[in-house]
Design an enzyme around this catalytic site. Structure first.
Site, PDB file in Angstrom:
ATOM      1  N   CYS A 407       1.117  -1.192   0.411  1.00 36.36           N
ATOM      2  CA  CYS A 407      -0.255   0.098   0.116  1.00 36.36           C
ATOM      3  C   CYS A 407       0.628   1.138  -0.200  1.00 36.36           C
ATOM      4  CB  CYS A 407      -0.930   0.176   1.127  1.00 36.36           C
ATOM      5  SG  CYS A 407      -0.437  -0.151   2.765  1.00 36.36           S
ATOM      6  N   HIS A 451      -2.089   0.171   7.352  1.00 35.13           N
ATOM      7  CA  HIS A 451      -2.017   0.763   5.141  1.00 35.13           C
ATOM      8  C   HIS A 451      -2.117   2.299   5.133  1.00 35.13           C
ATOM      9  CE1 HIS A 451      -3.964   0.062   1.928  1.00 35.13           C
ATOM     10  NE2 HIS A 451      -4.838   0.791   2.225  1.00 35.13           N
ATOM     11  N   ASP A 467      -8.487   5.564  -2.458  1.00 36.00           N
ATOM     12  CA  ASP A 467      -7.223   4.128  -1.950  1.00 36.00           C
ATOM     13  C   ASP A 467      -6.596   3.273  -2.852  1.00 36.00           C
ATOM     14  OD1 ASP A 467      -6.104   1.976  -1.168  1.00 36.00           O
ATOM     15  OD2 ASP A 467      -7.484   1.524   0.688  1.00 36.00           O
TER      16      ASP A 467
END
Length: 664
Positions: A407, A451, A467
């Site tokens: 991520c 994250h 995202d």
């Protein structure tokens, strides 16, 4: 200084191993080996097969231990190094114990080391285990004062249980009444970002390192509807500056600048409570977007919660969040420039050229630009916990060469592209997802749930959360991280034993119930700390030192009175089973009209009773003989025979009484 009995040696070994068990998860293998070898050596020395080691051998062992500690531990693991030094000292002390004084040193240090287990584990099971360890250590202390010729294994344990039992009521009184005092010092247990949580900087791969750890980050409960998995974004850090290698927060003067940030909510705030684990860092977590700062903290310009002091112990705080919102619809020019910052013009030229081309092709529309990036990520990129190392221009290397990442890679690359196109943007780091406990209604978030995502700004709409990971691996947002990464060898590689908790059946149910029990306990303790002063004010009216002393003195006197009554009441009867059995037999003779004279020995009494009870002559002679062996010959091995002789006389006397009743 007396030599120790075999029972005392066994109790010392039991206390030693019980003290070590909570530390086995982090102890190096060489130290575990030392803790196995030295107790075995201790047994060989006590049995007489080996002699005590020469001073030169002890010196070599000490130097080897010091070398092992220096090679194994670093400054970042200072607390573990200190505890390891104490454990190594206990292990080395094992091979030179011969007298009571040496054993006392071992057991006193064992009590201290058993307390250090709370630096690593704080749960109900740990509390119960610590209590058991204390009982074993106190039993070992009792055993070293036992006669070496008397190998009574259970007597030290019984005495230990009695002593600890007397201490428990006072412990409860202190817990309920005594005011909570903050720590006298702060112990920085968790300084390694790969195990203890997010850092104030993010380089490609940093957050993926957190998936190696099963450490608990926090737990949360909600007062309203539980957010869906796609809404469980927990904001902790906002990175606004990029130097070509690492994303960091804005300069310190900007982060601590308490400016009002306009937040417009399109829904009612959702209230929640967080039980946050110690991290030794000042940042907290807040459900995106936080509408209020938790108590004892403030919201930075990036709308992330920051505490005034590091979190050096478990804390509980309440806050609220807006799930539908507009954050900062108007952006000051100074902030706009800060969130457009990029390294020198020559850095990552291919990425800059790609961003400029996309901006022209999308007509300068930021939303279309982001969808263009998502399409690229979805078609040509892969999501992995073990991405290849990047060198040179990091963003260029990721977008055009490796095309594999976690991520942090995707969030950093998208933010770079947006800024290169002239769109203010920033990287936000925190946690996403978590495991929901249906039975107890709370959310558990661990370090592997760490994250990173992106926010970009649009006039009138404010900061918009996107995202990029969802474009590559949408299941990362909709599924629990432990299920998603279960088959990846990099997942929990630092704590492989933690994979056992992801099983099914009764073991998984037990793990969930135990976790729920620990959460309820932690929450109750933390809430009680906040309510204790109100409770004391209700009891005392005014809380001052004199009234607190009186409130403690009354329960203390009551508890000590009970202890004194039990102790004095216990002296009326002998604790020795032989003495109790003999007293019972003599009491029966007295009921038959044959009391024992105060100056009469058991031998003389038995001979006199033989004339009154001829049928018991054999049992009485055996009683006299065994009593003489135990009382005058000093033969502890004859105690069992004496106890059997007393029982035989008691049965014979009872039988004679039954015959007399039948005749009458």
């Amino acid at each position: 200084m007396k030599q120790l009995s075999r029972a005392a040696v066994i109790w010392q070994l039991a206390a030693f191993f019980a003290t070590l068990v909570p530390h086995l998860s982090w102890m190096p293998f060489w130290l575990i080996g030392l803790c196995i070898i030295t107790p075995a050596t201790r047994l060989m020395i006590h049995s007489g097969r080996w002699s005590l080691p020469h001073w030169s051998v002890k010196l070599v062992l000490v130097m080897a231990v010091i070398g092992g500690l220096l090679l194994t531990f670093t400054r970042e693991t200072g607390v573990r190094a200190t505890v390891a030094l104490l454990i190594a000292g206990l292990a080395l002390k094992m091979i030179e114990i011969y007298h009571r004084r040496d054993a006392l040193v071992l057991l006193y240090v064992s009590l201290f080391v058993s307390g250090t287990a709370y630096l690593f584990h704080q749960s109900i099971l740990m509390a119960l285990y610590s209590l058991m360890t204390t009982v074993l250590i106190v039993a070992a202390l009792n055993s070293i004062y036992q006669d070496p010729l008397r190998n009574d294994w259970l007597r030290p344990l019984k005495r230990s249980l009695r002593l600890v039992g007397f201490a428990l009521p006072l412990m409860l009184v202190l817990f309920i009444i005594f005011p909570r005092i903050g720590p006298l010092w702060s112990v920085p247990l968790n300084q390694n970002a790969a195990r203890s949580g997010l850092s104030d900087r993010m380089a490609p791969g940093d957050i993926s390192q957190l998936t190696r750890s099963n450490e608990l980050a926090f737990r949360a409960t909600f007062e309203g509807p539980v957010p869906a998995p796609q809404q469980r974004y927990w904001r902790s850090m906002v990175y606004g500056h990029y130097d070509g290698r690492t994303w960091t927060r804005l300069p310190r003067r900007e982060q601590f600048r308490l400016a009002e940030v306009d937040l417009v909510g399109d829904s009612e705030p959702l209230a929640y409570e967080v039980v946050y684990e110690p991290s030794n860092n000042p940042w907290l977590v807040a459900l995106d977007q936080p509408s209020a700062a938790p108590s004892g903290s403030f919201l930075t310009k990036g709308n992330a919660p920051l505490r005034y002091r590091p979190v050096d112990r478990r804390i509980s705080y309440k806050s609220s969040a807006l799930l539908d919102y507009r954050l900062q619809p108007d952006l000051p020019e100074y902030d706009r420039q800060a969130y457009l910052q990029l390294p020198g013009e020559n850095s990552d030229p291919r990425s800059r050229e790609l961003a400029e081309r996309w901006w022209r092709e999308t007509g300068g529309d930021a939303d279309t630009f982001v969808r263009r990036a998502f399409t690229l990520f979805n078609r040509e990129f892969s999501y992995t916990l073990s991405p290849p190392a990047l060198s040179g221009y990091r963003v260029d290397g990721f977008l055009f060469d490796s095309r594999q990442g976690f991520c942090g890679h995707f969030a950093g690359a998208l933010t770079f592209l947006l800024r290169a196109a002239g769109v203010p943007s920033r990287v936000v780091a925190g946690y996403q997802g978590g495991q929901w406990n249906e039975d107890e209604a709370y959310l558990t978030v661990r370090q592997y749930d760490a994250h990173a995502w992106v926010e970009y700004w649009q006039q009138g709409r404010g900061w918009i959360r996107v995202d990029p990971t969802a474009a590559v691996a949408p299941e990362r947002v909709s599924q629990q991280a432990d299920r998603l990464f279960a088959d990846d060898p990099a997942f929990l590689s630092d704590t492989p034993m933690a994979r056992l908790r992801f099983g099914s059946g009764w073991m998984a149910d037990f793990q969930r119930q135990l976790d729920a029990l620990n959460f309820s306990w932690h929450r109750w303790v933390l809430n009680y700390q906040g309510q204790q002063m109100e409770l004391l004010k209700g009891l005392l009216g005014e809380v001052n030192l004199a009234r607190l002393g009186l409130l403690f003195f009354i329960p203390f006197v009551l508890v000590m009175g009970v202890v004194a009554w039990l102790q004095l009441g216990g002296r009326k009867r002998s604790r020795d089973p032989l003495e109790r059995a003999l007293a019972r037999l003599l009491a029966d003779f007295q009921k038959r009209g044959h009391p024992r004279a105060s100056n009469e020995t058991i031998q003389a009494f038995s001979q006199r009773m033989s004339t009154h009870f001829p049928a018991m002559a054999g049992e009485l002679r055996a009683l006299a003989k065994c009593d003489e062996a135990v009382r005058y010959a000093g033969r502890p091995d004859a105690r069992k025979a004496l106890l059997a002789a007393i029982a035989a006389c008691y049965r014979a006397l009872k039988s004679s009484r039954a015959k007399e009743k039948r005749l009458t």
